[in-house]
Design a protein around this motif. Sequence first.
Motif, PDB file in Angstrom:
ATOM      1  N   SER A   8      11.439  41.983  31.106  1.00  0.00           N
ATOM      2  CA  SER A   8      10.910  43.368  31.403  1.00  0.00           C
ATOM      3  C   SER A   8       9.218  43.140  32.236  1.00  0.00           C
ATOM      4  O   SER A   8       8.941  41.244  32.156  1.00  0.00           O
ATOM      5  CB  SER A   8      10.805  44.016  30.700  1.00  0.00           C
ATOM      6  OG  SER A   8       9.439  45.037  31.255  1.00  0.00           O
ATOM      7  N   LEU A  11       6.666  45.443  30.057  1.00  0.00           N
ATOM      8  CA  LEU A  11       7.080  45.242  28.737  1.00  0.00           C
ATOM      9  C   LEU A  11       5.668  44.589  28.160  1.00  0.00           C
ATOM     10  O   LEU A  11       4.991  45.115  27.395  1.00  0.00           O
ATOM     11  CB  LEU A  11       7.910  44.778  28.465  1.00  0.00           C
ATOM     12  CG  LEU A  11       7.900  44.833  26.757  1.00  0.00           C
ATOM     13  CD1 LEU A  11       8.280  46.718  26.613  1.00  0.00           C
ATOM     14  CD2 LEU A  11       9.790  44.273  26.254  1.00  0.00           C
ATOM     15  N   LEU A  14       3.048  46.689  28.825  1.00  0.00           N
ATOM     16  CA  LEU A  14       2.757  48.027  28.882  1.00  0.00           C
ATOM     17  C   LEU A  14       2.716  48.130  26.379  1.00  0.00           C
ATOM     18  O   LEU A  14       2.130  48.606  25.628  1.00  0.00           O
ATOM     19  CB  LEU A  14       2.972  48.804  28.635  1.00  0.00           C
ATOM     20  CG  LEU A  14       3.067  49.676  30.000  1.00  0.00           C
ATOM     21  CD1 LEU A  14       4.961  49.841  30.064  1.00  0.00           C
ATOM     22  CD2 LEU A  14       2.390  50.635  29.849  1.00  0.00           C
ATOM     23  N   VAL A  15       3.302  46.703  26.150  1.00  0.00           N
ATOM     24  CA  VAL A  15       3.162  46.940  24.535  1.00  0.00           C
ATOM     25  C   VAL A  15       2.303  44.864  24.343  1.00  0.00           C
ATOM     26  O   VAL A  15       1.760  45.215  23.464  1.00  0.00           O
ATOM     27  CB  VAL A  15       4.278  46.298  24.576  1.00  0.00           C
ATOM     28  CG1 VAL A  15       4.721  45.505  22.895  1.00  0.00           C
ATOM     29  CG2 VAL A  15       5.387  47.428  24.862  1.00  0.00           C
ATOM     30  N   PHE A 131      13.798  48.551  30.906  1.00  0.00           N
ATOM     31  CA  PHE A 131      12.844  49.342  30.457  1.00  0.00           C
ATOM     32  C   PHE A 131      11.991  49.208  31.804  1.00  0.00           C
ATOM     33  O   PHE A 131      11.299  50.375  31.753  1.00  0.00           O
ATOM     34  CB  PHE A 131      12.198  48.485  29.612  1.00  0.00           C
ATOM     35  CG  PHE A 131      10.649  49.128  29.363  1.00  0.00           C
ATOM     36  CD1 PHE A 131      10.590  49.394  28.174  1.00  0.00           C
ATOM     37  CD2 PHE A 131       9.441  48.694  29.938  1.00  0.00           C
ATOM     38  CE1 PHE A 131       9.159  50.373  27.823  1.00  0.00           C
ATOM     39  CE2 PHE A 131       8.484  48.492  29.580  1.00  0.00           C
ATOM     40  CZ  PHE A 131       8.158  49.508  28.390  1.00  0.00           C
ATOM     41  N   ASP A 132      11.958  48.269  32.506  1.00  0.00           N
ATOM     42  CA  ASP A 132      11.974  48.879  34.032  1.00  0.00           C
ATOM     43  C   ASP A 132      12.234  49.769  35.380  1.00  0.00           C
ATOM     44  O   ASP A 132      11.005  49.751  35.486  1.00  0.00           O
ATOM     45  CB  ASP A 132      11.868  47.481  34.896  1.00  0.00           C
ATOM     46  CG  ASP A 132      11.138  46.196  34.174  1.00  0.00           C
ATOM     47  OD1 ASP A 132      10.367  47.301  33.007  1.00  0.00           O
ATOM     48  OD2 ASP A 132      10.949  45.476  34.562  1.00  0.00           O
ATOM     49  N   GLN A 139       7.828  56.028  30.078  1.00  0.00           N
ATOM     50  CA  GLN A 139       8.186  54.049  30.278  1.00  0.00           C
ATOM     51  C   GLN A 139       6.707  53.996  29.602  1.00  0.00           C
ATOM     52  O   GLN A 139       6.799  53.437  27.965  1.00  0.00           O
ATOM     53  CB  GLN A 139       8.456  53.705  30.824  1.00  0.00           C
ATOM     54  CG  GLN A 139       7.907  52.081  31.123  1.00  0.00           C
ATOM     55  CD  GLN A 139       7.661  51.620  32.452  1.00  0.00           C
ATOM     56  OE1 GLN A 139       6.799  51.918  33.476  1.00  0.00           O
ATOM     57  NE2 GLN A 139       8.773  50.808  33.509  1.00  0.00           N
ATOM     58  N   ARG A 140       5.609  54.841  29.508  1.00  0.00           N
ATOM     59  CA  ARG A 140       4.496  54.416  29.346  1.00  0.00           C
ATOM     60  C   ARG A 140       4.479  54.896  27.231  1.00  0.00           C
ATOM     61  O   ARG A 140       3.782  54.011  26.776  1.00  0.00           O
ATOM     62  CB  ARG A 140       3.542  55.335  29.563  1.00  0.00           C
ATOM     63  CG  ARG A 140       3.153  54.000  31.008  1.00  0.00           C
ATOM     64  CD  ARG A 140       1.130  55.118  31.830  1.00  0.00           C
ATOM     65  NE  ARG A 140       1.367  56.516  31.413  1.00  0.00           N
ATOM     66  CZ  ARG A 140       1.831  56.968  32.230  1.00  0.00           C
ATOM     67  NH1 ARG A 140       2.082  56.655  33.300  1.00  0.00           N
ATOM     68  NH2 ARG A 140       2.135  58.592  32.541  1.00  0.00           N
ATOM     69  N   GLY A 143       6.477  52.367  25.165  1.00  0.00           N
ATOM     70  CA  GLY A 143       5.847  51.092  25.472  1.00  0.00           C
ATOM     71  C   GLY A 143       4.498  50.829  24.331  1.00  0.00           C
ATOM     72  O   GLY A 143       4.786  50.326  23.174  1.00  0.00           O
ATOM     73  N   THR A 147       4.245  49.560  21.062  1.00  0.00           N
ATOM     74  CA  THR A 147       3.100  48.912  20.378  1.00  0.00           C
ATOM     75  C   THR A 147       2.380  49.034  19.493  1.00  0.00           C
ATOM     76  O   THR A 147       2.052  48.449  18.613  1.00  0.00           O
ATOM     77  CB  THR A 147       2.057  48.918  21.401  1.00  0.00           C
ATOM     78  OG1 THR A 147       2.142  48.574  22.340  1.00  0.00           O
ATOM     79  CG2 THR A 147       0.411  48.838  20.849  1.00  0.00           C
TER      80      THR A 147
END
Length: 178
Positions: A8, A11, A14-15, A131-132, A139-140, A143, A147
């Motif tokens: 990704s 990823l 965002l993570v 995911f992308d 997606q956010r 993510g 997290t």
Amino acid sequence: MADFFKKSEFLEYLVTRPLSHIRPNWELSWDENINSYQHEEDSYAEELNNLIKEIGQTPVPVSYHEHEDHLAEYVKNNHNWPIYKVRNRWICDDYRSIIDQGCFSPEGIQNLLQAIAGRVDAAKKLGQMHFDEMESGHQRILGFAITTILYQRSIGQCTPLCTRRFLFRPKSSLSKAL
């Protein structure tokens, strides 16, 4: 499940990057030989790989929104935040804070795991097989949900074993466990 997250581009931003104050090595490298992210020092790669496997083993709920709703209800009832729901949407200043704080409830991590499994399943049903490829808003949310679990587990709030104990323990013994 690994195919959904493999190689990704987004990823790590965002993570793992938001957690770089805890573990500074936030960049991820995919290892084709083991079909997972390469374990590196001061990285969340190993925990992320384990979480991806756990997501794959989590039953997909009928409605992932219900599990996020449990987190929001916990925050509303226990923190007295001025949030409310209109149809399927929570009206609030910061949805991420609801997810973060809702995970401190005894069933918070399990609810979030089921919501994550549901979000991945919903994305795939919409033809977003990676995911992308996800729509940016979803997606956010996915993510920061991932997290949140990594963070909670890194501070010792809840481990996979603890999550399973709460999932399968009768309600009457739940208060004794706390």
